[in-house]
Design a protein around this motif. Structure first.
Motif, PDB file in Angstrom:
ATOM      1  N   ALA A 170      40.428  35.027   8.554  1.00 22.99           N
ATOM      2  CA  ALA A 170      40.849  36.402   8.269  1.00 22.99           C
ATOM      3  C   ALA A 170      42.119  36.779   9.011  1.00 22.99           C
ATOM      4  O   ALA A 170      42.534  37.941   8.955  1.00 22.99           O
ATOM      5  CB  ALA A 170      39.735  37.382   8.635  1.00 22.99           C
ATOM      6  N   PHE A 171      42.738  35.820   9.690  1.00 25.44           N
ATOM      7  CA  PHE A 171      43.978  36.089  10.413  1.00 25.44           C
ATOM      8  C   PHE A 171      44.772  34.786  10.458  1.00 25.44           C
ATOM      9  O   PHE A 171      44.540  33.880   9.678  1.00 25.44           O
ATOM     10  CB  PHE A 171      43.678  36.647  11.803  1.00 25.44           C
ATOM     11  CG  PHE A 171      44.830  37.413  12.403  1.00 25.44           C
ATOM     12  CD1 PHE A 171      45.326  38.548  11.771  1.00 25.44           C
ATOM     13  CD2 PHE A 171      45.429  36.998  13.577  1.00 25.44           C
ATOM     14  CE1 PHE A 171      46.400  39.253  12.301  1.00 25.44           C
ATOM     15  CE2 PHE A 171      46.493  37.699  14.118  1.00 25.44           C
ATOM     16  CZ  PHE A 171      46.985  38.833  13.482  1.00 25.44           C
ATOM     17  N   TRP A 172      45.750  34.680  11.363  1.00 22.54           N
ATOM     18  CA  TRP A 172      46.559  33.479  11.449  1.00 22.54           C
ATOM     19  C   TRP A 172      45.640  32.286  11.725  1.00 22.54           C
ATOM     20  O   TRP A 172      44.915  32.269  12.701  1.00 22.54           O
ATOM     21  CB  TRP A 172      47.593  33.628  12.553  1.00 22.54           C
ATOM     22  CG  TRP A 172      48.550  34.774  12.364  1.00 22.54           C
ATOM     23  CD1 TRP A 172      48.527  35.724  11.379  1.00 22.54           C
ATOM     24  CD2 TRP A 172      49.664  35.096  13.199  1.00 22.54           C
ATOM     25  NE1 TRP A 172      49.560  36.603  11.547  1.00 22.54           N
ATOM     26  CE2 TRP A 172      50.279  36.250  12.651  1.00 22.54           C
ATOM     27  CE3 TRP A 172      50.199  34.514  14.338  1.00 22.54           C
ATOM     28  CZ2 TRP A 172      51.407  36.831  13.229  1.00 22.54           C
ATOM     29  CZ3 TRP A 172      51.324  35.096  14.921  1.00 22.54           C
ATOM     30  CH2 TRP A 172      51.924  36.240  14.357  1.00 22.54           C
ATOM     31  N   THR A 173      45.704  31.278  10.878  1.00 25.73           N
ATOM     32  CA  THR A 173      44.720  30.205  10.937  1.00 25.73           C
ATOM     33  C   THR A 173      45.038  29.199  12.039  1.00 25.73           C
ATOM     34  O   THR A 173      44.207  28.928  12.911  1.00 25.73           O
ATOM     35  CB  THR A 173      44.638  29.489   9.576  1.00 25.73           C
ATOM     36  OG1 THR A 173      44.418  30.469   8.553  1.00 25.73           O
ATOM     37  CG2 THR A 173      43.489  28.491   9.556  1.00 25.73           C
ATOM     38  N   VAL A 174      46.220  28.616  12.001  1.00 23.34           N
ATOM     39  CA  VAL A 174      46.650  27.657  13.030  1.00 23.34           C
ATOM     40  C   VAL A 174      47.833  28.289  13.753  1.00 23.34           C
ATOM     41  O   VAL A 174      48.974  28.193  13.312  1.00 23.34           O
ATOM     42  CB  VAL A 174      47.046  26.306  12.410  1.00 23.34           C
ATOM     43  CG1 VAL A 174      47.508  25.340  13.494  1.00 23.34           C
ATOM     44  CG2 VAL A 174      45.879  25.711  11.629  1.00 23.34           C
TER      45      VAL A 174
END
Length: 439
Positions: A170-174
């Motif tokens: 639900a947000f920056w993944t990596v």
């Protein structure tokens, strides 16, 4: 040495919080000189936050699923003492661009580690549903901002992320911060195309990064280079290679910015395909960092308008330089090359600097652009958000639109306009406030 998390007490039943057992395996592995900590296949490991450490290959076997906990209290606190607050701006997160780069919590986290790998053909599930807010049908707003990244790895040396599947963030993944010598290869990153802010890979103040052979689908930027304000001590984003990737995005497939406190330089993007994206390539400079020495080559881009809530108007290539707000001076874009690019979609190439900050020294060579309407949304011009004002330039579109630009060259350019685009089309080239333009 190999360390099986089941031997350290993990249940793998999808219910028990296995974070303590997994962490014990990692701690033992690093203390004994390093090796592989593995999650056997055929199990789902429910878990709170995990701290990655030096000389550990964190390996998920085929059929293993590491799933983030439903309980926010199970996550490692970072900022604000881990206290979660609502949007401070009062704006939805697709409009709120004020972010220093540091979330409140993280799922997979580490600081100042060396020789770390995340590998295997298993899956890491970031459990996006626990963050759902309002749903317009085209856009899911999160319950707060910034939400929990799947991984936040800061100041890592010699980092490898390979073959794993990352889903439902639900947000920056990596999110990689201040990392040096990074290889990301062959991963599958599959997020909800409606979920706000669910970036794919975000190298932030990183150097010597290779992103190779990955497939990414996400409801925000797929691969986005950043220089966030909270991490300026790590310097520029530089020496980056992005190649052989397939990308789908409801924002920009490849983006530099908008967080750009330091410079982006010495970057190659090559042999990629971009499809079903709200934008193709976007250089969004809003802070003090410059963009220089960049080559985009051998790329196929397909764009379509996703909805009015996302930044972008289906521009295949978009370069904008705008001061974020009074007193915040944007950096420069210079020495950027676009070569052998095939574009098809609902808008043209868009370049817009500022009255006191021209985009300069950019070349386009062997560009094939086909304009065709495929979405239900009106074609209304161009989008320069984030900026002061509403940020939409309402006009009929052109194949090439350049404003406040100098020393721009176009060679071997072909523009095809399908019948579906004729009502929205103005002319092949629109030039405003430009100098030394070669077409």
């Amino acid at each position: 040495m190999r360390y099986n998390v089941l031997d350290f007490g993990a249940k793998g039943d999808g219910i028990t919080n296995d974070a303590e057992a997994i962490q014990k395996a990692i701690d033992t592995c690093t203390s004994e000189g390093g090796g592989r900590v593995f999650l056997p296949g055929g199990h789902t490991y429910n878990s709170g936050s995990i701290l990655l450490k030096s000389n550990v290959d964190f390996h998920l076997e085929m059929g293993a699923v590491l799933k983030a906990s439903d309980n926010l209290n199970d996550y490692y606190p970072l900022a604000n003492g881990g206290k979660i607050v609502a949007h401070e701006s009062g704006l939805p997160s697709f409009l709120n661009s004020e972010y220093n780069g540091r979330p409140f919590h993280a799922f997979l986290y580490g600081f100042d580690q060396k020789n770390v790998a995340i590998t295997g053909f298993g899956t890491i599930d970031a459990n996006e549903k626990i963050f759902y807010g309002t749903d317009s049908g085209y856009h899911i707003e999160g319950t707060y901002y910034p939400r929990i990244p799947l991984m936040l790895l800061e100041k890592f040396e010699h980092l490898t992320i390979q073959d794993v599947t990352l889903i439902n963030c639900a947000f920056w993944t990596v999110h990689l911060v201040g990392c040096n010598d990074v290889l990301i290869q062959g991963i599958r990153l599959l997020n909800n195309l409606q979920m706000a802010n669910s970036d794919g890979i975000d190298p932030d103040h990183c150097t010597n990064v290779r992103i190779i052979g990955c497939h990414i689908e996400c409801g925000d930027d797929a691969i986005v280079l950043k220089n966030s304000g909270d991490y300026n001590q790590y310097g520029p984003c530089e020496n980056i290679v992005i190649s052989n990737c397939t990308l789908i995005s409801t924002s920009a497939a490849i983006k530099f910015g908008t967080e750009g406190e330091c410079s982006f330089r010495n970057i190659l993007v090559e042999n990629c395909t971009i499809s079903r994206s709200n934008r193709g390539i976007s250089l969004q400079i809003r802070d003090g960092g410059n963009v220089e020495n960049v080559v985009f080559s051998n790329i196929v881009i397909e764009t379509r308008r996703f909805s009015h809530e996302w930044w972008g108007r289906a521009e295949p290539i978009c370069i904008t330089v705008q001061d974020r707000k009074p007193g915040v001076k944007a950096g420069m874009v210079r020495n950027v090359r676009f070569q052998n690019i095939t574009c098809k979609g609902e808008n043209g190439i868009f370049i817009r600097g500022s009255e006191d900050n021209y985009v300069e020294d950019v070349s386009f060579d062997h560009i094939h652009l086909t304009l065709e309407k495929t979405s239900r949304w009106d074609i209304e011009g161009y989008d320069i958000r984030p900026c002061q004002g509403d940020g939409v330039i309402r006009t009929k579109i052109s194949g090439i639109y350049a404003d406040y630009a100098r020393d721009i060259s176009f060679e071997h350019i072909k523009i095809n306009v399908e019948e579906s685009m004729q009502p929205y089309y103005k002319e092949d080239v629109t030039l405003l406030h430009t100098e030394e333009i070669i077409i």
